[in-house]
Design an enzyme around this catalytic site. Structure first.
Site, PDB file in Angstrom:
ATOM      1  N   LYS A   1      47.367 -14.727  77.242  1.00 24.25           N
ATOM      2  CA  LYS A   1      46.060 -14.313  77.530  1.00 24.25           C
ATOM      3  C   LYS A   1      45.493 -15.461  78.334  1.00 24.25           C
ATOM      4  O   LYS A   1      45.858 -16.763  78.025  1.00 24.25           O
ATOM      5  CB  LYS A   1      45.059 -13.786  76.758  1.00 24.25           C
TER       6      LYS A   1
ATOM      7  N   GLU B   1      32.770 -16.852  65.120  1.00 27.01           N
ATOM      8  CA  GLU B   1      33.382 -18.005  64.773  1.00 27.01           C
ATOM      9  C   GLU B   1      32.493 -19.060  64.541  1.00 27.01           C
ATOM     10  O   GLU B   1      31.084 -18.888  65.003  1.00 27.01           O
ATOM     11  CB  GLU B   1      33.981 -18.257  65.925  1.00 27.01           C
TER      12      GLU B   1
ATOM     13  N   LYS C   1      48.512 -10.527  63.378  1.00 29.44           N
ATOM     14  CA  LYS C   1      48.028 -11.064  62.029  1.00 29.44           C
ATOM     15  C   LYS C   1      48.228  -9.860  61.169  1.00 29.44           C
ATOM     16  O   LYS C   1      48.108  -8.537  61.413  1.00 29.44           O
ATOM     17  CB  LYS C   1      46.504 -10.984  62.083  1.00 29.44           C
TER      18      LYS C   1
ATOM     19  N   HIS D   1      40.855  -8.856  71.967  1.00 27.30           N
ATOM     20  CA  HIS D   1      41.061  -8.780  70.316  1.00 27.30           C
ATOM     21  C   HIS D   1      40.148  -7.614  69.945  1.00 27.30           C
ATOM     22  O   HIS D   1      40.562  -6.922  68.951  1.00 27.30           O
ATOM     23  CB  HIS D   1      40.639  -9.990  69.677  1.00 27.30           C
TER      24      HIS D   1
ATOM     25  N   ASP E   1      36.761 -13.348  76.842  1.00 29.51           N
ATOM     26  CA  ASP E   1      37.816 -13.999  75.763  1.00 29.51           C
ATOM     27  C   ASP E   1      38.108 -13.462  74.558  1.00 29.51           C
ATOM     28  O   ASP E   1      39.195 -13.451  74.081  1.00 29.51           O
ATOM     29  CB  ASP E   1      36.838 -15.152  75.501  1.00 29.51           C
TER      30      ASP E   1
ATOM     31  N   LYS F   1      30.389 -17.447  69.407  1.00 27.68           N
ATOM     32  CA  LYS F   1      30.723 -18.789  68.751  1.00 27.68           C
ATOM     33  C   LYS F   1      29.522 -19.489  68.081  1.00 27.68           C
ATOM     34  O   LYS F   1      28.317 -19.134  68.521  1.00 27.68           O
ATOM     35  CB  LYS F   1      31.175 -19.670  69.977  1.00 27.68           C
TER      36      LYS F   1
ATOM     37  N   ARG G   1      55.772 -30.223  83.908  1.00 32.75           N
ATOM     38  CA  ARG G   1      55.740 -31.421  84.765  1.00 32.75           C
ATOM     39  C   ARG G   1      56.041 -32.759  84.258  1.00 32.75           C
ATOM     40  O   ARG G   1      56.539 -33.347  84.892  1.00 32.75           O
ATOM     41  CB  ARG G   1      54.338 -31.178  85.539  1.00 32.75           C
TER      42      ARG G   1
ATOM     43  N   HIS H   1      47.391 -12.260  70.071  1.00 27.76           N
ATOM     44  CA  HIS H   1      47.737 -12.712  68.992  1.00 27.76           C
ATOM     45  C   HIS H   1      47.086 -11.960  67.475  1.00 27.76           C
ATOM     46  O   HIS H   1      47.522 -12.228  66.541  1.00 27.76           O
ATOM     47  CB  HIS H   1      47.518 -14.278  68.602  1.00 27.76           C
TER      48      HIS H   1
END
Ligand code: BG6
Length: 492
Positions: free
Chosen positions: A151, A219, A185, A243, A238, A343, A52, A181
């Site tokens: 995603k 993570e 890997k 994954h 998520d 997380k 945009r 993704h």
């Protein structure tokens, strides 16, 4: 569709990036495209940014130069960057405006392949796909016209199905590349090579020899600036839906008949179909959710989840999820797979650890309690590699034993860096290889599993999420999943 053995060398192509002013373009897409160019994998191409903001071609090129410098440092070869940037141009339009697509159409050169990359918020997917269809840019059935979708692919089974149906109105399955993704890997691709390129593992890769499997993706980062997204998503949507279930598929699948995209994906989808649902009351025993509270990660004090921007004060969203899952197949009957992700945990670590059964008899009972179980751990990141733990005699006059290990490290064995996941995935789309992308049925099966779990949680709102301190290993309650099997989570 050529499969994993195909020699990568793309025909001239045009890549249109919807959402060219966004974060993914900046951090991954432009740096990966430049890396492919620098390594000589791509030569004749055009990249058209579509977004945009009213940028010009020149401004887009200058922004892209900064993206490349941020990724590769000031010392990057500026001449080469200059040559790369000549292939970039920009179309300024909203995703809904048909006029933007007519202008885009005029700008697409006559290259053999055209790729549309949807790197936008998910609300934009449907308007973009429909506009590509109306402008006849999608060219349904022409495998040289391709679409890449990031995603989140839907939010539950219904939304994922609806999105699939709309995309399939305008593109055929062979034209669609849904990104996960993790599949790009290097170490994830090595799971198949390790299992099917060696003779020793397959005979023992089953419930006769394996006690349980742990798949961990932990993570240290929090939700960063993604509060709005994460409140809709949580760890289950998520990470687990995509994954972790993909890693589970690669560890548990049967050998494919060949390495073609469909043969590999047929086997993966069979694993997903064999997943025993965690539904209704089972969420109380087979699942543990957690949410981080304030704490210290890597020596730095960090906020709790509920204090993050754009997160509700009493948010029930899980930032940690642990599951015990079973695959109802001949090979895996009775073997629990423990999956966990979170997380703001103490370490950044992704690994798959296979724990074998103990020997049937302890011959060394005079000196030692039952020997430790053998473990084979595949480290996906960081410290990519593999470690096998086994028992050995301690030197001396008694037969004492202790666990020792054999290690394989990618870095020291190959001495070169693995390509970034996005380089591999982009190159695969350019060459028309969809092996490392998720097919309609894979997406729907994984959403079916997660949606039933969510429905169960809705009916049992008293189950967590349990608080855990940022910088810890997650909620202590998650140990219950393993204790019935006389096992423990591996240390982070
Ligand atoms: C993304 C998730 O898919 O994967 C993020 O949306 C997560 O929440 C990221 O941080 C992790 O990827 P990686 O490659 O750093 O393990």
């Amino acid at each position: 569709m050529q499969g994993l053995e195909f020699q990568k060398s793309p025909a001239p192509f045009t890549l249109v990036i919807f959402g060219a002013t966004g974060d993914l373009t900046k951090k991954k897409l432009i740096p990966s495209l430049f890396a492919l160019f620098r390594k000589g994998h791509i030569a004749t191409f055009s990249i058209i940014g579509f977004a945009r903001r009213s940028w010009t071609d020149e401004f887009f090129r200058e922004e892209a130069r900064k993206m490349i410098t941020d990724a590769f440092g000031e010392a990057v070869e500026q001449n080469l960057v200059g040559v790369f940037l000549k292939n970039l141009s920009y179309v300024s339009s909203t995703f809904e405006d048909p006029d933007g697509y007519s202008r885009l159409k005029k700008q697409i050169p006559l290259h053999a392949v055209t790729i549309f990359y949807l790197s936008t918020p998910p609300e934009a997917y449907i308007p973009i796909v429909e506009n590509l269809g109306t402008a006849n840019l999608s060219q349904k059935g022409n495998s040289a016209s391709r679409i890449i979708i990031e995603k989140p692919f839907g939010n539950d089974l219904n939304t994922a199905r609806n999105l699939n149906n709309i995309i399939l109105d305008h593109f055929t399955e062979q034209q669609i590349y849904r990104i996960d993704h993790y599949l790009g890997k290097e170490t994830v691709q090595n799971i198949m090579v390790m299992r099917f390129g060696n003779g020793v593992y397959e005979p023992i890769w089953n419930n006769r020899y394996i006690h349980h499997v742990q798949i961990t993706m932990s993570e240290t980062i929090g939700i960063e600036t993604r509060g709005n997204y994460y409140e809709q998503s949580g760890a289950l949507r998520d990470i687990v839906q995509n994954h972790l279930l993909q890693l589970l598929c690669l560890v548990a699948m049967e050998p494919p008949s060949d390495l073609s995209a469909d043969a590999v994906r047929n086997e993966k989808v069979k694993v997903l179909r064999a997943l025993r649902p965690i539904e209704n009351e089972l969420v109380k025993t087979e699942y543990v959710g957690g949410q981080y509270s304030a704490g210290i990660v890597g020596g730095v004090s960090v906020n709790g989840y509920r204090e993050e921007n754009n997160v509700a004060e009493n948010s029930p969203v899980e930032t940690y999820a642990a599951l015990r899952v079973f695959l109802d197949t001949w090979r895996w009957a009775g073997v629990p797979f423990f999956l966990r992700t979170g997380k703001r945990l103490s370490q950044r670590l992704t690994e798959i650890s296979v724990q074998f059964k103990k020997p049937p008899l302890n011959l060394f009972h005079n000196w030692s309690s039952m020997p430790n179980a053998n473990q084979l751990t595949l480290r996906i990141q960081p410290d990519e590699g593999m470690r096998f733990v086994f028992n050995s005699k301690i030197p001396g006059f008694h037969t004492y034993m202790r666990p020792v290990h054999m290690n394989f490290a990618y870095g020291s064995s190959f001495g070169e860096e693995s390509p970034e996941a996005y380089e591999r995935l982009l190159l695969d789309v350019m060459t028309g290889d969809s092996t490392l992308f998720t097919r309609t049925d894979e997406i729907e099966e994984s959403w079916k599993f997660i949606t039933l779990l969510h429905d169960g949680l809705e009916q049992n709102r008293d189950v967590g999420p349990f608080p855990y301190r940022a910088g810890s290993a997650g909620p202590g309650e998650a140990h219950v999943l393993l204790s019935a099997y006389n096992a423990k989570w591996r240390k982070l």
